[in-house]
Design a protein around this motif. Structure first.
Motif, PDB file in Angstrom:
ATOM      1  N   ARG A 112       0.846  -1.210   0.000  1.00  9.80           N
ATOM      2  CA  ARG A 112       0.000   0.000   0.000  1.00  9.80           C
ATOM      3  C   ARG A 112       0.875   1.252   0.000  1.00  9.80           C
ATOM      4  O   ARG A 112       1.971   1.268   0.566  1.00  9.80           O
ATOM      5  N   VAL A 113       0.336   2.294  -0.619  1.00 11.14           N
ATOM      6  CA  VAL A 113       1.022   3.591  -0.657  1.00 11.14           C
ATOM      7  C   VAL A 113       0.151   4.612   0.081  1.00 11.14           C
ATOM      8  O   VAL A 113      -1.057   4.712  -0.180  1.00 11.14           O
ATOM      9  N   ALA A 114       0.774   5.346   0.983  1.00 15.42           N
ATOM     10  CA  ALA A 114       0.043   6.324   1.794  1.00 15.42           C
ATOM     11  C   ALA A 114       0.615   7.721   1.616  1.00 15.42           C
ATOM     12  O   ALA A 114       1.812   7.891   1.354  1.00 15.42           O
ATOM     13  N   LEU A 115      -0.258   8.700   1.760  1.00 18.50           N
ATOM     14  CA  LEU A 115       0.150  10.096   1.735  1.00 18.50           C
ATOM     15  C   LEU A 115      -0.406  10.722   3.016  1.00 18.50           C
ATOM     16  O   LEU A 115      -1.609  10.611   3.283  1.00 18.50           O
ATOM     17  N   VAL A 116       0.459  11.351   3.806  1.00 19.57           N
ATOM     18  CA  VAL A 116       0.034  11.923   5.090  1.00 19.57           C
ATOM     19  C   VAL A 116       0.374  13.401   5.106  1.00 19.57           C
ATOM     20  O   VAL A 116       1.540  13.777   4.923  1.00 19.57           O
TER      21      VAL A 116
ATOM     22  N   ALA B 159       3.269  12.890  -7.100  1.00 21.00           N
ATOM     23  CA  ALA B 159       4.591  12.474  -6.599  1.00 21.00           C
ATOM     24  C   ALA B 159       4.513  11.103  -5.931  1.00 21.00           C
ATOM     25  O   ALA B 159       5.413  10.269  -6.089  1.00 21.00           O
ATOM     26  N   ALA B 160       3.435  10.866  -5.176  1.00 16.14           N
ATOM     27  CA  ALA B 160       3.289   9.547  -4.518  1.00 16.14           C
ATOM     28  C   ALA B 160       3.188   8.442  -5.566  1.00 16.14           C
ATOM     29  O   ALA B 160       3.810   7.379  -5.439  1.00 16.14           O
ATOM     30  N   ILE B 161       2.408   8.717  -6.612  1.00 11.32           N
ATOM     31  CA  ILE B 161       2.218   7.705  -7.661  1.00 11.32           C
ATOM     32  C   ILE B 161       3.521   7.486  -8.432  1.00 11.32           C
ATOM     33  O   ILE B 161       3.904   6.343  -8.716  1.00 11.32           O
ATOM     34  N   ALA B 162       4.227   8.593  -8.722  1.00 14.92           N
ATOM     35  CA  ALA B 162       5.489   8.462  -9.467  1.00 14.92           C
ATOM     36  C   ALA B 162       6.540   7.721  -8.644  1.00 14.92           C
ATOM     37  O   ALA B 162       7.267   6.871  -9.164  1.00 14.92           O
ATOM     38  N   ARG B 163       6.599   8.025  -7.364  1.00 14.23           N
ATOM     39  CA  ARG B 163       7.652   7.435  -6.520  1.00 14.23           C
ATOM     40  C   ARG B 163       7.343   5.990  -6.122  1.00 14.23           C
ATOM     41  O   ARG B 163       8.200   5.120  -6.122  1.00 14.23           O
ATOM     42  N   PHE B 164       6.059   5.745  -5.774  1.00 18.50           N
ATOM     43  CA  PHE B 164       5.733   4.448  -5.177  1.00 18.50           C
ATOM     44  C   PHE B 164       4.762   3.612  -6.017  1.00 18.50           C
ATOM     45  O   PHE B 164       4.434   2.486  -5.653  1.00 18.50           O
ATOM     46  N   GLY B 165       4.268   4.194  -7.111  1.00 21.07           N
ATOM     47  CA  GLY B 165       3.442   3.403  -8.023  1.00 21.07           C
ATOM     48  C   GLY B 165       1.970   3.323  -7.671  1.00 21.07           C
ATOM     49  O   GLY B 165       1.242   2.509  -8.241  1.00 21.07           O
ATOM     50  N   GLY B 166       1.484   4.155  -6.751  1.00 17.26           N
ATOM     51  CA  GLY B 166       0.060   4.111  -6.433  1.00 17.26           C
ATOM     52  C   GLY B 166      -0.278   5.129  -5.365  1.00 17.26           C
ATOM     53  O   GLY B 166       0.577   5.930  -4.959  1.00 17.26           O
ATOM     54  N   LEU B 167      -1.536   5.102  -4.937  1.00 22.75           N
ATOM     55  CA  LEU B 167      -1.968   5.941  -3.806  1.00 22.75           C
ATOM     56  C   LEU B 167      -3.227   5.285  -3.239  1.00 22.75           C
ATOM     57  O   LEU B 167      -4.314   5.393  -3.818  1.00 22.75           O
ATOM     58  N   ASP B 168      -3.056   4.585  -2.122  1.00 17.02           N
ATOM     59  CA  ASP B 168      -4.150   3.807  -1.536  1.00 17.02           C
ATOM     60  C   ASP B 168      -4.736   4.428  -0.279  1.00 17.02           C
ATOM     61  O   ASP B 168      -5.880   4.152   0.081  1.00 17.02           O
ATOM     62  N   ILE B 169      -3.925   5.225   0.410  1.00 10.64           N
ATOM     63  CA  ILE B 169      -4.331   5.757   1.719  1.00 10.64           C
ATOM     64  C   ILE B 169      -3.994   7.242   1.750  1.00 10.64           C
ATOM     65  O   ILE B 169      -2.846   7.627   1.513  1.00 10.64           O
ATOM     66  N   LEU B 170      -4.997   8.069   2.022  1.00  9.79           N
ATOM     67  CA  LEU B 170      -4.759   9.503   2.225  1.00  9.79           C
ATOM     68  C   LEU B 170      -5.138   9.852   3.661  1.00  9.79           C
ATOM     69  O   LEU B 170      -6.271   9.580   4.077  1.00  9.79           O
TER      70      LEU B 170
ATOM     71  N   ARG C 112      -6.035   8.694  -8.710  1.00 11.96           N
ATOM     72  CA  ARG C 112      -5.845   7.263  -8.486  1.00 11.96           C
ATOM     73  C   ARG C 112      -7.064   6.516  -7.928  1.00 11.96           C
ATOM     74  O   ARG C 112      -7.440   5.464  -8.434  1.00 11.96           O
ATOM     75  N   MET C 113      -7.685   7.072  -6.876  1.00 11.40           N
ATOM     76  CA  MET C 113      -8.640   6.258  -6.118  1.00 11.40           C
ATOM     77  C   MET C 113      -9.946   5.993  -6.856  1.00 11.40           C
ATOM     78  O   MET C 113     -10.576   4.951  -6.636  1.00 11.40           O
ATOM     79  N   ARG C 114     -10.362   6.935  -7.722  1.00 11.98           N
ATOM     80  CA  ARG C 114     -11.605   6.717  -8.477  1.00 11.98           C
ATOM     81  C   ARG C 114     -11.530   5.401  -9.243  1.00 11.98           C
ATOM     82  O   ARG C 114     -12.476   4.636  -9.313  1.00 11.98           O
ATOM     83  N   GLU C 115     -10.341   5.128  -9.800  1.00  9.01           N
ATOM     84  CA  GLU C 115     -10.167   3.926 -10.618  1.00  9.01           C
ATOM     85  C   GLU C 115      -9.746   2.715  -9.797  1.00  9.01           C
ATOM     86  O   GLU C 115     -10.194   1.592 -10.048  1.00  9.01           O
ATOM     87  N   HIS C 116      -8.880   2.936  -8.801  1.00  9.71           N
ATOM     88  CA  HIS C 116      -8.253   1.814  -8.107  1.00  9.71           C
ATOM     89  C   HIS C 116      -8.749   1.597  -6.681  1.00  9.71           C
ATOM     90  O   HIS C 116      -8.338   0.647  -6.028  1.00  9.71           O
ATOM     91  N   GLY C 117      -9.613   2.493  -6.180  1.00  8.63           N
ATOM     92  CA  GLY C 117     -10.075   2.381  -4.800  1.00  8.63           C
ATOM     93  C   GLY C 117      -9.060   2.928  -3.813  1.00  8.63           C
ATOM     94  O   GLY C 117      -7.972   3.362  -4.186  1.00  8.63           O
ATOM     95  N   GLY C 118      -9.452   2.905  -2.539  1.00  5.07           N
ATOM     96  CA  GLY C 118      -8.542   3.409  -1.511  1.00  5.07           C
ATOM     97  C   GLY C 118      -9.305   3.790  -0.258  1.00  5.07           C
ATOM     98  O   GLY C 118     -10.489   3.457  -0.095  1.00  5.07           O
TER      99      GLY C 118
END
Ligand SMILES: NC(=O)c1ccc[n+]([C@@H]2O[C@H](COP(=O)([O-])OP(=O)(O)OC[C@H]3O[C@@H](n4cnc5c(N)ncnc54)[C@H](OP(=O)(O)O)[C@@H]3O)[C@@H](O)[C@H]2O)c1
Length: 278
Positions: free
Chosen positions: A8-12, A86-97, A140-146
């Protein structure tokens, strides 16, 4: 508390210290890769170093790659978009905000607040979580959830006291949480935590007059530490909470319940009742 967040990828937001840092650290310690944001790069880099060394001390060989930093103002839609990218570029996704950053530039009667400080409070505490959620959803989340977690306050669940403007934004953030839960499901869950008084710089003026073991007179006596809130955050963003959305979890040691029977006087403000921060 252990949950499984590997992959999982998180942004805080507001992740350089206090509750945001504790949440970022807990996410990383449970397998997530985390983009830490706040305004100041220096604080972010210190926070990232603290998390990296904690991971290394726990024997995690990938610890150095688990966190990255991105300076950003929480009230800025452009910064929100850039951070999500940046989160998507660095870690490949964004699952948790985690919308954690907030400000409180005014204490006093709501009726007397000046418009610049009212606008600032709304910009960071209410518009901020909305635009960061928009950015995460669109990128990200509209398509992939989160999952989205908003850090509100028990101030948003009560009335009175000198923090009316701040509390008003937290009450509206609780509304925003519940409303967005209805809009973004079923793929995106949106929840909130309403902390009570926690030992951070943000609320220092409310706890600095009391000792570390002070009994505030509510059910569990003590004030909170950032990890108390991080444990609840970890639960709400994990799959253990897969059927929970639109919920507001109060994490306050029982403060909102009022004083327990035979409570001692408030050690921080003798004779003035309980601190109401948050
Ligand atoms: N502490 C409490 O008693 C308490 C109680 C209830 C709720 N809360 C809530 O918990 C959350 C975290 O508070 P805290 O106590 O951990 O505060 P804190 O220790 O003061 O940390 C605040 C964090 O937010 C960042 N920040 C502040 N303004 C920002 C902005 N405009 N844009 C981006 N980042 C910003 C700060 O970093 P920079 O300076 O680098 O930007 C820092 O990382 C807030 O939502 C607060 O309302 C706290």
């Amino acid at each position: 508390m252990r949950v499984e967040l590997t992959g999982r990828v998180a942004l805080v937001t507001g992740a350089s210290k206090g509750i945001g840092l504790a949440i970022a650290r807990a996410l990383a310690e449970n397998g997530a890769r985390v983009l830490l944001t706040s305004r100041r790069r220096e604080g972010l880099e210190q926070a990232a170093a603290e998390i990296t060394s904690a991971l290394a001390a726990a024997g995690n060989p990938d610890g150095a790659d688990a966190v990255a930093v991105f300076p950003a103002h929480a009230g800025s839609p452009e910064a929100a978009e850039a951070a999500a990218a940046a989160a998507i570029a660095r870690f490949g996704g964004l699952d948790i905000l985690v919308n954690n950053a907030a400000t409180n530039p005014y204490a006093g009667q709501l009726i007397d607040i000046d418009l610049p400080r009212l606008d600032k409070t709304i910009e960071v505490n209410l518009r901020g979580p909305l635009v960061w959620t928009q950015a995460a959803w669109r990128a990200r989340m509209r398509e992939h959830g989160g999952t989205v977690l908003n850090i509100a306050s028990i101030g948003g669940l009560k009335y009175g006291g000198p923090l009316g403007a701040y509390d008003m934004t937290k009450a509206a953030l609780i509304f925003q949480t519940r409303h967005l839960a209805t809009e973004l499901g079923p793929r995106v869950r949106v929840n909130a935590i309403a902390p009570g008084l926690v030992r951070t710089d943000f609320a220092r003026y409310l706890w600095s007059g009391a000792g570390p073991d002070a009994d505030y007179g509510w059910a569990l006596g003590r004030i909170g530490q950032p990890p108390d809130v991080a444990a609840a955050a970890l639960f709400l963003v994990s799959d253990a909470a897969a059927w929970i959305t639109g919920e507001v979890l109060v994490v306050d040691g029982g403060a909102l319940l009022g004083p327990r029977s035979s409570a001692p006087a408030n050690p921080a403000r003798p004779g003035q009742g309980q601190p109401t921060a948050g």
